[in-house]
Each structure stands twice: as structure tokens, then as C-alpha cells.
Design an enzyme around this catalytic site. Structure first.
Site, mmCIF file in Angstrom:
data_model
loop_
_atom_site.group_PDB
_atom_site.id
_atom_site.type_symbol
_atom_site.label_atom_id
_atom_site.label_comp_id
_atom_site.label_asym_id
_atom_site.label_seq_id
_atom_site.Cartn_x
_atom_site.Cartn_y
_atom_site.Cartn_z
ATOM 1 N N LYS A 83 -4.369 0.153 -9.395
ATOM 2 C CA LYS A 83 -5.079 0.939 -8.383
ATOM 3 C C LYS A 83 -4.810 2.417 -8.632
ATOM 4 C CE LYS A 83 -5.676 -0.868 -3.725
ATOM 5 N NZ LYS A 83 -4.985 -1.046 -2.447
HETATM 6 C C1 E4P Z 1 -6.996 -1.878 0.344
HETATM 7 O O1 E4P Z 1 -6.783 -2.036 -0.823
HETATM 8 C C2 E4P Z 1 -6.112 -1.134 1.235
HETATM 9 O O2 E4P Z 1 -4.797 -1.454 0.877
HETATM 10 C C3 E4P Z 1 -6.266 -1.510 2.678
HETATM 11 O O3 E4P Z 1 -7.417 -2.298 2.875
HETATM 12 C C4 E4P Z 1 -6.178 -0.358 3.623
HETATM 13 O O4 E4P Z 1 -6.357 -0.822 4.946
HETATM 14 P P1 E4P Z 1 -5.982 0.046 6.222
HETATM 15 O O5 E4P Z 1 -6.989 1.138 6.348
HETATM 16 O O6 E4P Z 1 -6.070 -0.921 7.370
HETATM 17 O O7 E4P Z 1 -4.599 0.574 5.997
#
Ligand code: E4P
Length: 218
Positions: A83
């Protein structure tokens, strides 16, 4: 639509994976901090449970350093997806890593133009954060629909839309209706998808009637 689980909690992942419904996992630095465990160990363990892509996020902010971190993370297991944030440096790292054959998930996407850039940089996945857009009064799902349209307009754009920051079962349904390739879902939301009050009511009635027959199947 594929389901990824959005957590670094290994016990939750193990339990959910037993259903065969888990196609991958996404983590982020906040989720790793919440787990209070060593990052590499957690990634290694998750990769041993789930065959599909397991997203592990770099924390460097310059492309060259992101690539170095990514190389260390991809040595953990063959199904690690890296990522990178949707910054100019993240896009450069995305291009370099995809050329090395690494799966890349470009995260923190909040606009269709950002998603277009990520696809042109060769991203395997783009992660638009719908819940965080809802939080500021926008409709996060509009972004998923816009990205779907843009990617479908060009055969050369093969990036998978990974709807992220999902907070509810309605988000999951809307992501599927919009043609998202993947939804990454918190464990509680994923479990909740199987529930309906009429299912519980109907089952209760069936079992009560069965009881009256005095029969057993085995
Ligand atoms: C996705 O890869 C993220 O880790 C995640 O969906 C973020 O979610 P949040 O906005 O609820 O923290």
C-alpha cells in the site's frame, strides 16, 4: 465482488476465513497500532491464513524509501500487496514496484482524478475511502461510480476498484451496485451481512414446527 477484511486482528481473520468468504486482507498503520503487535509478524501470520492479497502499507514518504520498505515487506510472503499513499511520491513508487511485479494498492484516494493517475501508474488496486467522504458531507459512493465509469471508458486501465472506509451494510450493497471489484470490510460489518430479522423469525418458526413432528434427521 471480492471481500477483503479490513483489520490487523489475526484472530478475527482466522475466524472469518473459515467461511471461505475472505478473498484478501487490508491493513493500515492505524490498524497495526491497534493490534499492538510487531508489523512483520502480523503480516506473516495473516499471509499464512489467507491466500489472496494482504495489503501492508509503507510509512516512508519519499518514493525511493517507499520502494526499499516495500521490498522488505514483499519478502515476507508472496501474497503481500504494497500500500502506498496517493501522493506524487506514492505514484512514483507505484510505477517502480509494479514494474518489479509487485502488487500495489494505492490508498487514501478521494477523487476520480487521483484514481485515474493511480491506474496510469499501474496500480493493482485503488482504494477510495467512502466513509471518510461521507464524514465531510459528500456521498462517497458517487466517487466509486465515477471511477467505475472512467476505468470502463479505457481498455488500458486495468486497476481494480477496492472500496475502502466501509462503515455499514448499505456501503457494501452500494459498492456492489456500483460495480466495485472489491470491498474491504471491517469484521463486524462483514458478519452483519448475514443477518436479517426475518431469517431469525423464520428459523424459529421452522424449528418449532419441526419439534412438533417428533422426528429427527439423524
Ligand atoms: C482501507 O484500506 C483502510 O484501511 C480503511 O478502509 C480505512 O477505514 P476508516 O476510514 O474507517 O479508517
Amino acid at each position: 465482488m471480492k471481500f477483503f477484511v479490513d483489520t490487523a486482528d489475526v484472530n478475527e481473520i482466522r475466524d472469518l476465513a473459515e467461511t471461505g468468504l475472505v478473498d484478501g486482507v487490508t491493513t493500515n498503520p492505524s490498524l497495526v497500532a491497534k493490534s499492538d503487535r510487531d508489523f512483520s509478524e502480523v503480516v506473516r501470520e495473516i499471509c499464512g491464513i489467507v491466500d489472496g492479497p494482504v495489503s501492508a502499507e509503507v510509512t516512508a514518504t519519499q518514493a525511493a524509501a517507499m520502494v526499499e520498505e516495500a521490498r522488505k515487506l514483499t519478502r515476507i510472503a508472496g501474497n503481500v500487496a504494497i500500500k502506498v499513499p496517493l501522493t506524487w511520491e506514492g505514484l512514483k513508487a507505484c510505477r517502480a514496484l509494479t514494474q518489479e511485479g509487485t502488487m500495489v494498492n494505492v490508498t487514501l484516494c478521494f477523487s476520480a482524478n487521483q484514481a485515474l493517475l493511480a491506474a496510469k501508474a499501474g496500480a493493482t488496486f485503488i482504494s477510495p475511502f467512502v466513509g471518510r467522504l461521507d464524514d465531510i458531507g459528500e456521498d462517497g459512493m458517487d466517487l466509486i461510480r465515477d471511477i467505475r465509469t472512467i476505468y470502463d471508458n479505457y481498455d488500458a486501465l486495468n486497476t481494480q476498484i477496492l472500496t475502502a472506509s466501509i462503515r455499514s451494510d448499505e456501503h457494501v450493497k452500494q459498492a456492489a451496485l456500483a460495480g466495485s471489484d472489491v470491498a474491504t470490510v471491517p469484521p463486524a460489518v462483514l458478519r452483519g451481512l448475514s443477518e436479517h430479522p426475518l431469517t431469525d423469525k423464520g428459523l424459529k418458526a421452522f424449528l418449532a414446527d419441526w419439534e412438533k413432528t417428533g422426528q429427527t434427521i439423524l
